[in-house]
Design a protein around this motif. Structure first.
Motif, PDB file in Angstrom:
ATOM      1  N   GLN A  11       0.848  -1.188   0.000  1.00 47.99           N
ATOM      2  CA  GLN A  11       0.000   0.000   0.000  1.00 47.99           C
ATOM      3  C   GLN A  11       0.881   1.233   0.000  1.00 47.99           C
ATOM      4  O   GLN A  11       1.904   1.255   0.674  1.00 47.99           O
ATOM      5  N   PRO A  12       0.478   2.272  -0.731  1.00 47.84           N
ATOM      6  CA  PRO A  12       1.232   3.526  -0.680  1.00 47.84           C
ATOM      7  C   PRO A  12       0.961   4.241   0.642  1.00 47.84           C
ATOM      8  O   PRO A  12       0.050   3.866   1.382  1.00 47.84           O
ATOM      9  N   PRO A  13       1.714   5.304   0.946  1.00 43.41           N
ATOM     10  CA  PRO A  13       1.467   6.061   2.176  1.00 43.41           C
ATOM     11  C   PRO A  13       0.035   6.618   2.191  1.00 43.41           C
ATOM     12  O   PRO A  13      -0.386   7.276   1.245  1.00 43.41           O
ATOM     13  N   GLU A  14      -0.719   6.306   3.223  1.00 44.41           N
ATOM     14  CA  GLU A  14      -2.148   6.671   3.295  1.00 44.41           C
ATOM     15  C   GLU A  14      -2.391   8.161   3.105  1.00 44.41           C
ATOM     16  O   GLU A  14      -3.376   8.562   2.486  1.00 44.41           O
ATOM     17  N   GLU A  15      -1.501   9.014   3.601  1.00 46.87           N
ATOM     18  CA  GLU A  15      -1.701  10.464   3.476  1.00 46.87           C
ATOM     19  C   GLU A  15      -1.561  10.948   2.031  1.00 46.87           C
ATOM     20  O   GLU A  15      -1.947  12.065   1.713  1.00 46.87           O
ATOM     21  N   GLU A  16      -1.043  10.101   1.128  1.00 49.91           N
ATOM     22  CA  GLU A  16      -0.894  10.470  -0.282  1.00 49.91           C
ATOM     23  C   GLU A  16      -1.982   9.874  -1.171  1.00 49.91           C
ATOM     24  O   GLU A  16      -1.998  10.098  -2.372  1.00 49.91           O
ATOM     25  N   VAL A  17      -2.881   9.099  -0.581  1.00 49.22           N
ATOM     26  CA  VAL A  17      -3.937   8.416  -1.340  1.00 49.22           C
ATOM     27  C   VAL A  17      -5.146   9.333  -1.507  1.00 49.22           C
ATOM     28  O   VAL A  17      -5.585   9.977  -0.553  1.00 49.22           O
ATOM     29  N   ALA A  40      -9.408   4.363  -5.327  1.00 45.81           N
ATOM     30  CA  ALA A  40      -8.370   5.276  -4.826  1.00 45.81           C
ATOM     31  C   ALA A  40      -7.273   5.430  -5.875  1.00 45.81           C
ATOM     32  O   ALA A  40      -7.043   4.527  -6.685  1.00 45.81           O
ATOM     33  N   TRP A  41      -6.630   6.590  -5.835  1.00 45.52           N
ATOM     34  CA  TRP A  41      -5.486   6.891  -6.699  1.00 45.52           C
ATOM     35  C   TRP A  41      -4.294   7.251  -5.834  1.00 45.52           C
ATOM     36  O   TRP A  41      -4.443   7.847  -4.770  1.00 45.52           O
ATOM     37  N   TRP A  42      -3.106   6.923  -6.325  1.00 43.74           N
ATOM     38  CA  TRP A  42      -1.858   7.370  -5.739  1.00 43.74           C
ATOM     39  C   TRP A  42      -0.977   7.839  -6.884  1.00 43.74           C
ATOM     40  O   TRP A  42      -0.748   7.100  -7.846  1.00 43.74           O
TER      41      TRP A  42
END
Length: 80
Positions: A11-17, A40-42
């Motif tokens: 998973q990417p960093p949640e604050e960047e999603v 969701a997008w990152w």
């Protein structure tokens, strides 16, 4: 990204999603297609966009994958 990072657990960093609701058609390596949703997008700085995709009716968990317009066809979100 390594192969292990591209699986369902990465998973990417949640604050960047960025949350999303985008219907898509998902193409599989065997030539099959299914309806799904990007939820969701990152978008990493200077890198390729990734999306979290849930394929409907296949009993799979949502997974992160690089956005590829040849495998993910964006559909209208509010009808045709």
């Amino acid at each position: 990204m390594t192969d292990s990072q591209q699986g369902g657990a990465w998973q990417p960093p949640e604050e960047e999603v960025e949350p999303a609701y985008q219907p898509v058609e998902v193409g599989f390596a065997d030539g099959d297609w299914a309806v799904g949703r990007i939820n969701a997008w990152w978008r990493p700085a200077g890198g390729q966009s990734w999306c979290r995709v849930r394929v409907l009716g296949r009993g799979q968990e949502p997974r992160w994958m690089p956005f590829d317009p040849d495998r993910l066809v964006l559909l209208p979100g509010s009808g045709i």
